[in-house]
Design an enzyme around this catalytic site. Structure first.
Site, short mmCIF file in Angstrom:
data_model
loop_
_atom_site.label_atom_id
_atom_site.label_comp_id
_atom_site.label_asym_id
_atom_site.label_seq_id
_atom_site.Cartn_x
_atom_site.Cartn_y
_atom_site.Cartn_z
N ASP A 1 -4.00 29.97 43.49
CA ASP A 1 -4.07 31.32 42.94
C ASP A 1 -5.11 32.14 43.71
O ASP A 1 -6.06 31.59 44.29
CB ASP A 1 -4.39 31.30 41.44
N GLU B 1 -7.65 28.66 39.21
CA GLU B 1 -9.09 28.50 39.40
C GLU B 1 -9.81 29.83 39.25
O GLU B 1 -10.91 29.89 38.68
CB GLU B 1 -9.36 27.91 40.78
#
Length: 394
Positions: free
Chosen positions: A81, A145
């Site tokens: 991400d 994250e």
């Protein structure tokens, strides 16, 4: 890479192409964007047992090579991400185009941290196919994250525990180098807690301040105390703790009203002198003193991003330092600089070290990485795997 190791490991899998493919996946956190699907397809083709460990709408992938209880288990943790791009007009290229100009690949996530994921995935593939080790590899890749989601890396660890899977050591691929690749790796991080303060007084007319209790002077004084005070002078392993004011808000649209309430937010990064509980007690003691002096009420809530953690230098960090030196000619410093990372979730599982690219452009407009750095990082990761599985002990 030495000729002996270059001969032993056929480095055919291209980390730059994989980085570009991952950058083209618009995986703005926590959207998966096809990045984990891409990795699952690639790793499955090369003998990794891949499992999607999605939880509460968060996408994660755990890829395992090898089985049984023989040998060591090496874990790698990364994320696919990325943070939002901001204003697209500020970019000189397509943020998800993975354009290469003058030997530099541009795109959101190029540095943080799709290049590292690509470098390790291709290194792992080449390594196990050229010289299958007596042991196991685990790639724990999260899609959340950047949101600090409890359903990201913690979900993978919960799944691993349920499956009886445990790594002996974890490498986290966050950007750790400071000015040039290989100059630093991380063996710990400061803790982080955000405190949301609300100061409440009594609303009134600004022409009659004696009939009101203005919360703003109290808040200003409290923030001044925070700015003037010193949490500590640092420790042997960590820089001094810091407190930073990030917002001050009243929401008062009128010029002639003393507001009843005002708010502020502070972010505190604390070293191993403190626990989060002690930091919150430090804040509360000062807030209570100001509240009493000014006749206001001060309340607070907080969000803990992570406690301070530290992996003492040892065999694993030395192995990584040696691998970096073999590939770059420099011995990386052992540091604890920077913000938080998912290493904080792994440190109670096993020893953890972070090693990755330089972080000069992470989260910035025109985020980028030198193509040569991606190849160098893959070479470092191959050497780490080679040395890890070919040494009798750490």
């Amino acid at each position: 890479m030495t000729p002996q190791l270059a001969t032993a490991i056929d480095t055919n899998t291209d980390p730059v192409s994989l980085t570009a493919d991952l950058v083209r996946c618009q995986s703005v956190t926590p959207t998966e964007g096809g990045a984990l699907q891409l990795l699952e397809s690639l790793l499955s083709t090369h003998g990794f047992d891949c499992t999607r460990v999605d939880r509460n709408g968060i996408s994660n992938l755990c890829a395992v090579w090898g089985g049984g209880n023989n040998g060591r288990t090496f874990g790698y943790n990364g994320h696919t991400d990325v943070v939002p791009i901001g204003n697209p007009e500020d970019w000189t290229c397509d943020p998800f185009g993975a354009e290469i100009r003058n030997g530099v690949l541009y795109g959101r996530g190029a540095t943080d941290m799709k290049s590292s994921v690509a470098a390790f995935a291709t290194a792992a593939i080449d390594f196990v196919e050229a010289s299958p080790p007596d042991g196991r590899l685990i790639l724990a890749i999260t899609g959340a994250e950047e949101t600090a989601s409890p359903d990201g890396t913690p979900a993978i660890l919960d799944w691993m525990a349920a499956q009886g899977l445990k790594a002996d050591h974890f490498l986290v691929g966050e950007p750790t180098s400071l000015k040039t690749i290989g100059d630093a790796i991380k063996i710990g991080r400061r803790g982080a807690v955000t405190v949301y303060l609300t100061v409440t007084g009594v609303q009134g007319h600004s022409g009659y301040p004696e009939k009101a209790v203005n919360p703003l002077p109290a808040l200003v004084e409290l923030l001044h105390v925070f700015e003037a005070d010193t949490l500590d002078e640092g420790t042997d392993n960590f820089a001094p703790s810091t407190i930073v004011i990030t917002t001050v808000d009243t929401g008062n649209p009128a010029h002639n009203i003393i507001p009843a309430e005002c708010k502020a937010t502070v972010n505190i990064r604390f070293n191993d002198t403190w626990t989060s509980r002690e930091i919150l007690d430090w804040v509360a003691a000062r807030a209570n003193h100001i509240a009493e002096d000014f006749g206001v009420t001060i309340s607070s809530t907080h969000r803990l991003s992570g406690e301070c953690f530290f992996t003492p230098p040892g065999g694993f960090s030395t192995l990584i330092q040696n691998a970096v030196r073999q590939e770059t000619g420099m011995t990386p410093a052992l540091t604890t600089l920077g913000g938080i990372s998912d290493a904080r979730h792994l440190v109670n599982h096993c020893p953890v070290v972070e090693a990755g690219l330089t972080g000069e452009s992470l989260h910035k407009v025109d985020e980028h990485v030198a193509v040569d750095e991606i190849h160098t990082l893959k070479a470092i990761y191959i050497r780490i795997l080679h040395d890890y599985f070919n040494r009798p002990s750490l």
